[in-house]
Motif scaffolding. Structure first.
Motif: not given
Length: 454
Positions: A182, A234-235, A381, A389, A416, A418-419, A425
Protein backbone atom coordinates in the motif's frame (compact mmCIF):
# COMPACT_ATOMS: atom_id res chain seq x y z
CA UNK A 1 5.83 50.53 -8.91
CA UNK A 2 7.15 54.04 -9.33
CA UNK A 3 7.19 55.16 -5.71
CA UNK A 4 7.21 53.73 -2.20
CA UNK A 5 3.74 55.21 -1.70
CA UNK A 6 2.36 53.28 -4.66
CA UNK A 7 3.96 50.08 -3.39
CA UNK A 8 2.51 50.53 0.09
CA UNK A 9 -0.91 51.25 -1.35
CA UNK A 10 -0.82 48.10 -3.45
CA UNK A 11 0.24 45.95 -0.50
CA UNK A 12 -2.46 47.54 1.65
CA UNK A 13 -5.06 46.70 -0.99
CA UNK A 14 -3.78 43.13 -1.15
CA UNK A 15 -4.13 42.90 2.63
CA UNK A 16 -7.67 44.27 2.47
CA UNK A 17 -8.71 41.81 -0.22
CA UNK A 18 -7.01 38.90 1.57
CA UNK A 19 -8.77 39.77 4.83
CA UNK A 20 -12.10 39.98 3.02
CA UNK A 21 -11.48 36.51 1.60
CA UNK A 22 -10.48 35.31 5.05
CA UNK A 23 -13.70 36.66 6.58
CA UNK A 24 -15.78 34.60 4.16
CA UNK A 25 -14.01 31.27 4.54
CA UNK A 26 -16.62 29.71 6.81
CA UNK A 27 -19.56 30.58 4.54
CA UNK A 28 -18.21 30.13 1.02
CA UNK A 29 -18.97 26.92 -0.89
CA UNK A 30 -16.32 24.34 -0.10
CA UNK A 31 -15.91 23.71 -3.85
CA UNK A 32 -16.47 26.48 -6.42
CA UNK A 33 -19.53 26.60 -8.63
CA UNK A 34 -19.37 25.77 -12.32
CA UNK A 35 -20.11 29.42 -13.03
CA UNK A 36 -17.09 30.53 -11.01
CA UNK A 37 -14.90 27.99 -12.78
CA UNK A 38 -16.18 29.13 -16.18
CA UNK A 39 -15.30 32.73 -15.35
CA UNK A 40 -11.64 31.74 -15.14
CA UNK A 41 -11.61 31.90 -18.93
CA UNK A 42 -11.45 35.67 -18.47
CA UNK A 43 -7.77 35.20 -17.67
CA UNK A 44 -7.17 33.80 -21.16
CA UNK A 45 -5.51 36.00 -23.70
CA UNK A 46 -2.15 36.87 -25.20
CA UNK A 47 0.72 38.40 -23.30
CA UNK A 48 -0.17 42.11 -22.88
CA UNK A 49 1.68 44.42 -25.25
CA UNK A 50 1.57 47.09 -22.57
CA UNK A 51 1.74 46.28 -18.89
CA UNK A 52 -1.51 46.35 -16.91
CA UNK A 53 -1.66 48.50 -13.78
CA UNK A 54 -0.81 46.49 -10.67
CA UNK A 55 -4.05 47.45 -8.91
CA UNK A 56 -6.00 46.11 -11.90
CA UNK A 57 -4.02 42.87 -11.85
CA UNK A 58 -4.83 42.47 -8.17
CA UNK A 59 -8.52 43.29 -8.72
CA UNK A 60 -8.86 40.64 -11.42
CA UNK A 61 -6.99 38.09 -9.33
CA UNK A 62 -9.41 38.61 -6.45
CA UNK A 63 -12.71 39.15 -8.26
CA UNK A 64 -12.22 36.37 -10.82
CA UNK A 65 -9.84 34.09 -8.95
CA UNK A 66 -11.17 34.08 -5.38
CA UNK A 67 -14.63 32.64 -6.25
CA UNK A 68 -12.90 29.71 -8.01
CA UNK A 69 -10.88 28.61 -5.00
CA UNK A 70 -11.46 25.48 -2.94
CA UNK A 71 -12.13 26.36 0.70
CA UNK A 72 -9.46 24.00 1.99
CA UNK A 73 -8.57 26.74 4.49
CA UNK A 74 -12.00 26.27 6.04
CA UNK A 75 -13.60 23.87 8.54
CA UNK A 76 -15.54 21.53 6.22
CA UNK A 77 -12.93 20.36 3.74
CA UNK A 78 -12.38 16.62 4.24
CA UNK A 79 -10.96 15.69 0.83
CA UNK A 80 -7.29 15.18 1.55
CA UNK A 81 -5.11 15.67 4.61
CA UNK A 82 -4.88 19.39 4.01
CA UNK A 83 -4.94 21.41 7.20
CA UNK A 84 -6.06 25.01 7.25
CA UNK A 85 -3.32 27.53 7.98
CA UNK A 86 -2.85 28.52 11.60
CA UNK A 87 -2.98 32.32 12.07
CA UNK A 88 0.58 32.51 13.39
CA UNK A 89 1.89 30.46 10.47
CA UNK A 90 0.00 32.62 7.96
CA UNK A 91 1.33 35.79 9.58
CA UNK A 92 4.87 34.42 9.61
CA UNK A 93 4.56 33.61 5.91
CA UNK A 94 3.62 37.23 5.23
CA UNK A 95 6.63 38.41 7.21
CA UNK A 96 8.94 36.03 5.34
CA UNK A 97 7.53 37.36 2.05
CA UNK A 98 8.31 40.92 3.14
CA UNK A 99 11.86 39.92 4.07
CA UNK A 100 12.34 38.23 0.67
CA UNK A 101 15.30 36.16 1.87
CA UNK A 102 17.15 33.52 -0.08
CA UNK A 103 17.31 31.13 2.86
CA UNK A 104 20.07 28.88 1.60
CA UNK A 105 22.64 29.57 4.30
CA UNK A 106 23.64 31.83 7.20
CA UNK A 107 25.33 34.28 4.82
CA UNK A 108 22.12 34.83 2.87
CA UNK A 109 19.83 35.03 5.90
CA UNK A 110 21.06 34.77 9.49
CA UNK A 111 17.48 34.91 10.83
CA UNK A 112 16.28 32.10 8.56
CA UNK A 113 19.28 29.97 9.43
CA UNK A 114 18.65 30.44 13.15
CA UNK A 115 14.89 29.89 13.13
CA UNK A 116 15.04 26.84 10.87
CA UNK A 117 17.64 25.25 13.12
CA UNK A 118 15.34 25.82 16.09
CA UNK A 119 12.31 24.53 14.20
CA UNK A 120 14.23 21.39 13.24
CA UNK A 121 15.25 20.78 16.85
CA UNK A 122 11.68 21.26 18.07
CA UNK A 123 10.30 18.87 15.45
CA UNK A 124 12.76 16.16 16.49
CA UNK A 125 11.85 16.64 20.16
CA UNK A 126 8.09 16.55 19.50
CA UNK A 127 8.31 13.48 17.27
CA UNK A 128 10.78 11.67 19.51
CA UNK A 129 13.42 11.28 16.80
CA UNK A 130 17.20 11.07 17.33
CA UNK A 131 18.45 14.53 18.39
CA UNK A 132 21.54 14.51 16.15
CA UNK A 133 19.51 13.87 12.98
CA UNK A 134 19.68 16.40 10.14
CA UNK A 135 16.47 18.24 9.22
CA UNK A 136 16.09 19.69 5.74
CA UNK A 137 13.04 21.85 5.01
CA UNK A 138 11.75 21.16 1.49
CA UNK A 139 8.68 21.73 -0.62
CA UNK A 140 6.84 18.47 0.03
CA UNK A 141 7.10 14.93 1.31
CA UNK A 142 7.75 13.94 -2.31
CA UNK A 143 10.84 16.13 -2.61
CA UNK A 144 12.00 15.23 0.89
CA UNK A 145 11.58 11.51 0.17
CA UNK A 146 13.75 12.00 -2.90
CA UNK A 147 16.43 13.55 -0.69
CA UNK A 148 16.27 10.82 1.95
CA UNK A 149 16.30 7.94 -0.54
CA UNK A 150 19.19 9.55 -2.41
CA UNK A 151 21.13 9.64 0.85
CA UNK A 152 20.17 6.02 1.57
CA UNK A 153 21.38 4.69 -1.77
CA UNK A 154 24.60 6.70 -1.64
CA UNK A 155 25.34 5.44 1.89
CA UNK A 156 24.67 1.79 0.98
CA UNK A 157 26.93 2.01 -2.06
CA UNK A 158 29.69 3.59 0.04
CA UNK A 159 29.63 0.50 2.25
CA UNK A 160 30.78 -1.47 -0.79
CA UNK A 161 33.48 1.04 -1.61
CA UNK A 162 31.51 2.58 -4.48
CA UNK A 163 31.85 6.36 -4.97
CA UNK A 164 28.41 7.32 -6.25
CA UNK A 165 29.30 11.00 -6.72
CA UNK A 166 32.19 10.20 -9.07
CA UNK A 167 31.17 6.91 -10.65
CA UNK A 168 27.39 7.21 -10.83
CA UNK A 169 25.28 4.09 -11.22
CA UNK A 170 26.80 2.37 -14.27
CA UNK A 171 28.33 -0.85 -12.96
CA UNK A 172 27.41 -0.06 -9.35
CA UNK A 173 26.48 -2.81 -6.86
CA UNK A 174 22.75 -3.51 -6.85
CA UNK A 175 20.62 -1.69 -4.28
CA UNK A 176 17.26 -3.34 -3.70
CA UNK A 177 14.14 -1.55 -2.44
CA UNK A 178 11.31 -3.17 -0.48
CA UNK A 179 8.02 -1.27 -0.33
CA UNK A 180 4.63 -1.91 1.22
CA UNK A 181 1.83 -3.20 -1.00
CA UNK A 182 0.00 0.00 0.00
CA UNK A 183 3.01 2.28 -0.52
CA UNK A 184 2.06 5.89 -1.28
CA UNK A 185 2.41 6.98 -4.88
CA UNK A 186 4.86 9.77 -3.99
CA UNK A 187 7.35 7.23 -2.64
CA UNK A 188 7.02 5.28 -5.88
CA UNK A 189 7.50 8.51 -7.80
CA UNK A 190 10.68 9.36 -5.90
CA UNK A 191 12.01 5.85 -6.51
CA UNK A 192 11.17 6.08 -10.21
CA UNK A 193 12.98 9.41 -10.53
CA UNK A 194 16.00 7.87 -8.82
CA UNK A 195 16.06 5.10 -11.42
CA UNK A 196 14.47 2.26 -9.48
CA UNK A 197 12.16 0.74 -12.07
CA UNK A 198 8.79 -0.39 -10.79
CA UNK A 199 9.55 -3.96 -11.89
CA UNK A 200 12.62 -3.92 -9.64
CA UNK A 201 10.69 -3.00 -6.50
CA UNK A 202 10.03 -5.81 -4.03
CA UNK A 203 6.53 -5.65 -2.54
CA UNK A 204 5.89 -6.61 1.07
CA UNK A 205 2.43 -8.12 1.68
CA UNK A 206 0.04 -6.28 4.00
CA UNK A 207 -2.80 -7.20 6.35
CA UNK A 208 -6.44 -6.14 5.76
CA UNK A 209 -5.74 -2.69 7.24
CA UNK A 210 -2.80 -2.02 4.91
CA UNK A 211 0.03 -2.72 7.37
CA UNK A 212 3.13 -4.67 6.37
CA UNK A 213 2.93 -8.19 7.79
CA UNK A 214 6.17 -8.91 9.73
CA UNK A 215 5.74 -12.64 9.06
CA UNK A 216 5.86 -12.03 5.31
CA UNK A 217 8.62 -9.42 5.17
CA UNK A 218 10.87 -10.20 2.17
CA UNK A 219 14.45 -11.16 2.90
CA UNK A 220 16.67 -8.13 3.53
CA UNK A 221 20.41 -7.55 3.47
CA UNK A 222 22.89 -4.71 3.81
CA UNK A 223 22.11 -3.44 0.30
CA UNK A 224 18.37 -3.00 0.90
CA UNK A 225 16.19 0.05 1.54
CA UNK A 226 12.96 -0.80 3.37
CA UNK A 227 10.21 1.83 2.97
CA UNK A 228 7.52 1.77 5.67
CA UNK A 229 4.52 3.99 6.45
CA UNK A 230 3.35 6.08 9.39
CA UNK A 231 -0.25 6.70 8.38
CA UNK A 232 -1.47 4.65 5.41
CA UNK A 233 -3.25 7.07 3.11
CA UNK A 234 -6.65 5.32 3.21
CA UNK A 235 -6.80 3.65 6.61
CA UNK A 236 -4.42 5.87 8.58
CA UNK A 237 -2.72 2.75 9.93
CA UNK A 238 0.93 2.32 10.94
CA UNK A 239 3.27 -0.45 9.95
CA UNK A 240 4.38 -2.39 13.07
CA UNK A 241 7.73 -0.66 13.38
CA UNK A 242 8.72 -2.31 16.66
CA UNK A 243 8.65 -5.69 14.88
CA UNK A 244 9.80 -4.73 11.39
CA UNK A 245 12.68 -2.36 12.03
CA UNK A 246 14.67 -4.75 14.29
CA UNK A 247 14.42 -7.33 11.49
CA UNK A 248 15.80 -4.77 9.05
CA UNK A 249 18.53 -3.69 11.44
CA UNK A 250 19.63 -7.29 11.96
CA UNK A 251 20.23 -7.40 8.20
CA UNK A 252 21.91 -3.94 8.25
CA UNK A 253 19.28 -2.55 5.84
CA UNK A 254 18.32 1.13 5.65
CA UNK A 255 14.78 1.92 6.86
CA UNK A 256 12.89 4.94 5.57
CA UNK A 257 9.54 6.07 7.00
CA UNK A 258 6.94 7.86 4.90
CA UNK A 259 5.21 9.88 7.63
CA UNK A 260 3.71 12.71 5.59
CA UNK A 261 0.87 13.18 8.07
CA UNK A 262 0.87 10.18 10.40
CA UNK A 263 4.23 10.93 12.00
CA UNK A 264 2.54 13.77 13.91
CA UNK A 265 0.72 11.14 15.97
CA UNK A 266 4.00 10.94 17.88
CA UNK A 267 3.15 14.35 19.38
CA UNK A 268 -0.31 13.19 20.52
CA UNK A 269 -1.86 10.96 23.15
CA UNK A 270 -1.87 8.24 20.47
CA UNK A 271 1.93 8.14 20.16
CA UNK A 272 1.82 4.39 20.82
CA UNK A 273 0.50 3.91 17.27
CA UNK A 274 3.97 4.72 15.96
CA UNK A 275 5.97 2.85 18.60
CA UNK A 276 9.44 2.03 17.33
CA UNK A 277 9.44 4.55 14.49
CA UNK A 278 12.45 6.27 16.06
CA UNK A 279 14.57 3.21 15.19
CA UNK A 280 14.53 4.03 11.47
CA UNK A 281 17.28 5.76 9.48
CA UNK A 282 15.25 8.49 7.76
CA UNK A 283 11.81 10.02 7.87
CA UNK A 284 9.71 12.48 5.89
CA UNK A 285 6.78 14.52 7.13
CA UNK A 286 4.81 17.58 6.09
CA UNK A 287 4.00 20.74 7.98
CA UNK A 288 1.28 21.70 5.51
CA UNK A 289 -0.85 18.71 6.39
CA UNK A 290 -1.51 18.05 10.07
CA UNK A 291 0.60 20.88 11.51
CA UNK A 292 -1.59 23.36 9.57
CA UNK A 293 1.17 25.49 8.06
CA UNK A 294 1.10 27.06 4.57
CA UNK A 295 1.93 24.89 1.60
CA UNK A 296 5.51 24.11 0.54
CA UNK A 297 6.53 23.13 4.05
CA UNK A 298 7.93 19.62 4.58
CA UNK A 299 10.91 17.95 6.22
CA UNK A 300 13.57 15.40 5.28
CA UNK A 301 14.99 13.98 8.50
CA UNK A 302 18.03 11.72 8.47
CA UNK A 303 19.67 9.97 11.43
CA UNK A 304 23.07 10.14 9.71
CA UNK A 305 23.42 13.88 9.20
CA UNK A 306 26.60 13.38 7.19
CA UNK A 307 24.83 11.04 4.77
CA UNK A 308 22.10 13.59 3.96
CA UNK A 309 24.57 16.47 3.73
CA UNK A 310 26.84 14.47 1.44
CA UNK A 311 24.04 13.49 -0.89
CA UNK A 312 22.51 16.99 -1.09
CA UNK A 313 25.66 19.15 -0.98
CA UNK A 314 25.55 22.12 -3.35
CA UNK A 315 28.56 24.16 -2.33
CA UNK A 316 30.08 26.28 -5.10
CA UNK A 317 33.23 28.38 -5.25
CA UNK A 318 31.14 31.51 -4.82
CA UNK A 319 28.68 30.06 -2.28
CA UNK A 320 30.14 27.76 0.34
CA UNK A 321 28.31 27.09 3.58
CA UNK A 322 28.33 24.82 6.59
CA UNK A 323 27.59 21.14 6.04
CA UNK A 324 24.18 21.57 7.67
CA UNK A 325 23.12 24.71 5.79
CA UNK A 326 19.69 24.21 4.29
CA UNK A 327 20.97 24.26 0.71
CA UNK A 328 23.08 21.23 1.67
CA UNK A 329 20.19 19.27 3.20
CA UNK A 330 17.59 19.31 0.46
CA UNK A 331 17.04 19.74 -3.27
CA UNK A 332 16.82 23.52 -3.56
CA UNK A 333 19.80 25.86 -3.80
CA UNK A 334 17.76 29.06 -3.90
CA UNK A 335 14.89 28.60 -1.49
CA UNK A 336 12.41 30.38 0.74
CA UNK A 337 12.57 29.95 4.51
CA UNK A 338 9.98 27.17 4.72
CA UNK A 339 10.88 26.35 8.29
CA UNK A 340 9.84 29.73 9.69
CA UNK A 341 6.06 29.15 9.45
CA UNK A 342 6.71 25.75 11.08
CA UNK A 343 8.59 27.52 13.88
CA UNK A 344 5.70 30.00 14.24
CA UNK A 345 3.08 27.24 14.36
CA UNK A 346 4.97 25.34 17.04
CA UNK A 347 5.63 28.54 18.98
CA UNK A 348 1.93 29.34 19.29
CA UNK A 349 0.69 25.77 19.76
CA UNK A 350 3.36 24.59 22.13
CA UNK A 351 3.59 20.94 23.07
CA UNK A 352 0.16 21.00 24.76
CA UNK A 353 -1.63 22.79 21.94
CA UNK A 354 -0.23 20.47 19.29
CA UNK A 355 -1.26 17.43 21.30
CA UNK A 356 -4.76 18.86 21.85
CA UNK A 357 -5.28 19.57 18.14
CA UNK A 358 -4.19 16.11 17.01
CA UNK A 359 -6.12 14.42 19.83
CA UNK A 360 -9.24 16.36 18.84
CA UNK A 361 -9.02 15.26 15.21
CA UNK A 362 -8.50 11.62 16.21
CA UNK A 363 -11.49 11.83 18.55
CA UNK A 364 -13.62 13.45 15.84
CA UNK A 365 -12.66 10.72 13.36
CA UNK A 366 -13.62 8.03 15.84
CA UNK A 367 -16.99 9.71 16.48
CA UNK A 368 -17.61 10.14 12.76
CA UNK A 369 -16.85 6.47 12.12
CA UNK A 370 -19.15 5.30 14.93
CA UNK A 371 -22.07 7.45 13.78
CA UNK A 372 -21.74 6.35 10.17
CA UNK A 373 -21.67 2.69 11.19
CA UNK A 374 -24.85 3.25 13.19
CA UNK A 375 -26.43 4.80 10.09
CA UNK A 376 -25.71 1.72 8.00
CA UNK A 377 -22.55 2.79 6.20
CA UNK A 378 -19.65 0.38 5.87
CA UNK A 379 -16.66 1.88 7.66
CA UNK A 380 -13.76 -0.06 6.21
CA UNK A 381 -11.00 0.92 8.61
CA UNK A 382 -10.51 0.97 12.37
CA UNK A 383 -10.39 4.80 12.32
CA UNK A 384 -7.47 4.90 14.76
CA UNK A 385 -6.13 8.14 13.32
CA UNK A 386 -7.81 10.94 11.35
CA UNK A 387 -8.96 8.92 8.34
CA UNK A 388 -12.43 7.40 7.92
CA UNK A 389 -12.79 5.06 4.94
CA UNK A 390 -16.42 4.63 3.89
CA UNK A 391 -18.58 2.65 1.51
CA UNK A 392 -22.37 2.64 1.12
CA UNK A 393 -24.64 -0.31 0.29
CA UNK A 394 -23.39 -0.59 -3.28
CA UNK A 395 -20.68 0.87 -5.49
CA UNK A 396 -23.33 2.92 -7.30
CA UNK A 397 -24.68 4.38 -4.07
CA UNK A 398 -21.16 5.15 -2.83
CA UNK A 399 -20.54 7.13 -6.01
CA UNK A 400 -23.92 8.87 -5.87
CA UNK A 401 -23.46 9.98 -2.26
CA UNK A 402 -19.99 11.35 -2.93
CA UNK A 403 -21.09 13.33 -5.98
CA UNK A 404 -24.15 14.71 -4.19
CA UNK A 405 -22.04 15.77 -1.23
CA UNK A 406 -19.53 17.50 -3.49
CA UNK A 407 -22.28 19.28 -5.40
CA UNK A 408 -23.94 20.47 -2.19
CA UNK A 409 -21.16 22.97 -1.53
CA UNK A 410 -21.46 22.17 2.19
CA UNK A 411 -18.49 19.80 2.35
CA UNK A 412 -15.93 18.28 0.03
CA UNK A 413 -14.25 14.89 0.03
CA UNK A 414 -12.92 12.73 -2.73
CA UNK A 415 -12.98 9.18 -4.07
CA UNK A 416 -10.64 6.32 -3.43
CA UNK A 417 -10.41 2.62 -4.20
CA UNK A 418 -9.98 0.09 -1.42
CA UNK A 419 -9.46 -3.60 -2.13
CA UNK A 420 -10.50 -3.06 -5.74
CA UNK A 421 -13.84 -1.38 -4.99
CA UNK A 422 -14.89 2.30 -4.86
CA UNK A 423 -15.03 4.05 -1.50
CA UNK A 424 -14.64 7.58 -0.20
CA UNK A 425 -12.18 8.89 2.33
CA UNK A 426 -12.94 11.49 4.97
CA UNK A 427 -9.82 13.23 6.30
CA UNK A 428 -9.94 15.43 9.40
CA UNK A 429 -6.97 17.73 9.75
CA UNK A 430 -8.07 21.39 9.88
CA UNK A 431 -7.60 23.31 13.11
CA UNK A 432 -10.85 25.10 12.22
CA UNK A 433 -12.96 21.93 12.20
CA UNK A 434 -15.27 21.89 15.21
CA UNK A 435 -17.50 19.15 16.55
CA UNK A 436 -20.42 21.05 15.00
CA UNK A 437 -18.77 20.73 11.57
CA UNK A 438 -18.47 16.97 12.09
CA UNK A 439 -22.16 16.76 13.04
CA UNK A 440 -23.07 18.70 9.91
CA UNK A 441 -21.09 16.22 7.82
CA UNK A 442 -22.79 13.27 9.53
CA UNK A 443 -26.27 14.71 9.00
CA UNK A 444 -25.57 15.38 5.33
CA UNK A 445 -24.24 11.86 4.68
CA UNK A 446 -27.17 10.22 6.47
CA UNK A 447 -29.66 12.31 4.47
CA UNK A 448 -27.90 11.52 1.18
CA UNK A 449 -27.92 7.83 2.03
CA UNK A 450 -31.66 8.03 2.67
CA UNK A 451 -32.21 9.85 -0.63
CA UNK A 452 -30.19 7.32 -2.64
CA UNK A 453 -31.56 4.15 -1.01
CA UNK A 454 -33.96 2.26 -3.27
Amino acid sequence: MSTATDERGLLAEADRRALSYFDGIATRPVFPSQEAIARLDAFNGPVPEQGVAAHEVLRRLDEIGSPATVASNGPRYFGFVIGATLPAAAAAERMVLAWDQCASSFDNSPVADKLERIAGRWVKELLGLPPNSAVGFGTSATACTLACLSAARRALLARKGWNFDEDGLAGAPLVRVVISATCHITVKKALRILGFGTKQLIVAPTDPQGRVDPRQLPELDDMCILCLQAGEVNTGEFDPFAELIPQAKAADAWVHIDGAFGLWARASSSAHLAAGVELADSWTTDGHKWLNTPYDGAMAICRDATALAGAMNSDAVYATASRDAQKNLNLEFSRRARGIPIWAALSTLGRDGLREMIDRHIRQAGHLAARLREAGFQVLNRAVLNQVLVRADSDEQTLAIRLAAQNSGQVWFGPTVWQDRPAFRLSISSWRTTDADIERLIELLIELKRQTTR
